[in-house]
Design an enzyme around this catalytic site. Sequence first.
Site, PDB file in Angstrom:
ATOM      1  N   ASP A 199       0.827  -1.210   0.000  1.00  0.00           N
ATOM      2  CA  ASP A 199       0.000   0.000   0.000  1.00  0.00           C
ATOM      3  C   ASP A 199       0.868   1.271   0.000  1.00  0.00           C
ATOM      4  O   ASP A 199       2.099   1.199  -0.080  1.00  0.00           O
ATOM      5  CB  ASP A 199      -0.934  -0.080   1.224  1.00  0.00           C
ATOM      6  CG  ASP A 199      -2.354   0.337   0.897  1.00  0.00           C
ATOM      7  OD1 ASP A 199      -2.519   1.218   0.044  1.00  0.00           O
ATOM      8  OD2 ASP A 199      -3.278  -0.217   1.516  1.00  0.00           O
ATOM      9  N   ASP A 227     -10.299   3.340  -3.438  1.00  0.00           N
ATOM     10  CA  ASP A 227     -10.970   2.123  -2.959  1.00  0.00           C
ATOM     11  C   ASP A 227     -12.395   1.984  -3.498  1.00  0.00           C
ATOM     12  O   ASP A 227     -13.150   2.945  -3.583  1.00  0.00           O
ATOM     13  CB  ASP A 227     -11.034   2.127  -1.425  1.00  0.00           C
ATOM     14  CG  ASP A 227      -9.661   1.922  -0.812  1.00  0.00           C
ATOM     15  OD1 ASP A 227      -8.659   1.933  -1.562  1.00  0.00           O
ATOM     16  OD2 ASP A 227      -9.600   1.760   0.413  1.00  0.00           O
TER      17      ASP A 227
HETATM   18  C1  GLA Z   1      -6.029   1.138   1.410  1.00  0.00           C
HETATM   19  C2  GLA Z   1      -6.177   0.144   0.239  1.00  0.00           C
HETATM   20  C3  GLA Z   1      -7.268  -0.855   0.561  1.00  0.00           C
HETATM   21  C4  GLA Z   1      -6.943  -1.594   1.856  1.00  0.00           C
HETATM   22  C5  GLA Z   1      -6.751  -0.594   2.979  1.00  0.00           C
HETATM   23  C6  GLA Z   1      -6.234  -1.254   4.246  1.00  0.00           C
HETATM   24  O1  GLA Z   1      -7.153   1.938   1.549  1.00  0.00           O
HETATM   25  O2  GLA Z   1      -6.465   0.839  -0.945  1.00  0.00           O
HETATM   26  O3  GLA Z   1      -7.410  -1.780  -0.512  1.00  0.00           O
HETATM   27  O4  GLA Z   1      -5.787  -2.366   1.675  1.00  0.00           O
HETATM   28  O5  GLA Z   1      -5.807   0.417   2.630  1.00  0.00           O
HETATM   29  O6  GLA Z   1      -6.061  -0.335   5.282  1.00  0.00           O
END
Ligand code: GLA
Length: 376
Positions: A127, A184
């Site tokens: 990430d 997301d």
């Molecule tokens: C980010 C990523 C998600 C997930 C969260 C976990 O938002 O884009 O897919 O992995 O972190 O905290």
Amino acid sequence: MFPKRPPMGFNTWNTFGENINAKMICETADAMVEKGLLAAGYEYLVIDDCWSEKERDPVTGKIIPDHVKFPDGMKAVSDYVHSKGLKFGMYSCAGVRTCADYPASYGHEFLDAKTFAEYGADFLKYDFCYKPQHADGPSLYRRMSLALENCGRDILFSACNWGCDDVHTWIRSTGAGMYRSTGDIFDNFKSMRDIFLSQIDKTGYTGSGCFNDMDMLTVGMRNRGNVASTGCTDVEYRTEFALWCMFASPLMLGCDVRDMDDATLKTVTNPCLLRISQDEACRAPFIVHEDCDNLKNTYARLLTNHEIAIAMTNFTDSDSRVWFALDELGLPASSGKALMLTDAFTGDVIGPVKDGYGVPVDAHDCKVYIAKVVDA
Ligand code: GLA
């Protein structure tokens, strides 16, 4: 690791968020086998954020699993997952903390890569939260990629910087096998549609070795869990799945597969759609026909065996006719050619289709065909 086709599996984040533990991971592994998901190609079981203790081990400096969630450690979990014939995935972040505020890998890349290898990981999602201001995306992803390349285990590197810094232009060079290209996803139609439409001008940036990851699927979530929103209808989930297949996105299930219902199972194991997704040529999709500000576009992708996958979308809120001309696909009238279309959902065969093809498509639905070129 150089994935030849879009990776497939399951990831904990969409449904479980921080509510993960060894028991639900092992039950998920069981379900992936029992429901035929592994046999259909879903091979990675990935634990996302929130798996570790809040601080590194003070003696070894390693990131260690939460002792309540994973009382027997991570190797015991990965051993179980492997015993089922699945591959095991883990999560870290390029910054100093993960997005949910657990220890992350900046400055510890080589130690962490070795630790993930010891835990039995075959996949690492990486990430982009809490990165130091001076550090740029390419260098951060290069660091972890090299650490993984040299950790002694074959680990698929799954980059997740949400499309920042024109990631599609440089990510392949870092060695990542897939890369998140958007923010997301949430479990509603608009979220899925907006993510898909944000990628239609980047269709050339996916292919063997490094796939554009449009995020974990919400198919079958039915408004439950960590990214619950309003939920989608079965038709909307089917559209999402079909378009992720058309665009060669990795297919990471995000619903609770332990109680996956029949409609969802039917969608995510649709043989025609999976054939499109996993086509060995991995050619880039393209827009055949633009209509209604991209809400009623037709897309195509050339497959092996001289076939063509065609998807006709209706993102508008009313039932509508969607149309394309064969000329736009590369078959002018002068070619003397026509198309035979096999419907991916019903198996119906349509054709020979000459000049153009129009079809009524319900609101939020799509039509997907595998087409063959024949004499007109
Ligand atoms: C980010 C990523 C998600 C997930 C969260 C976990 O938002 O884009 O897919 O992995 O972190 O905290």
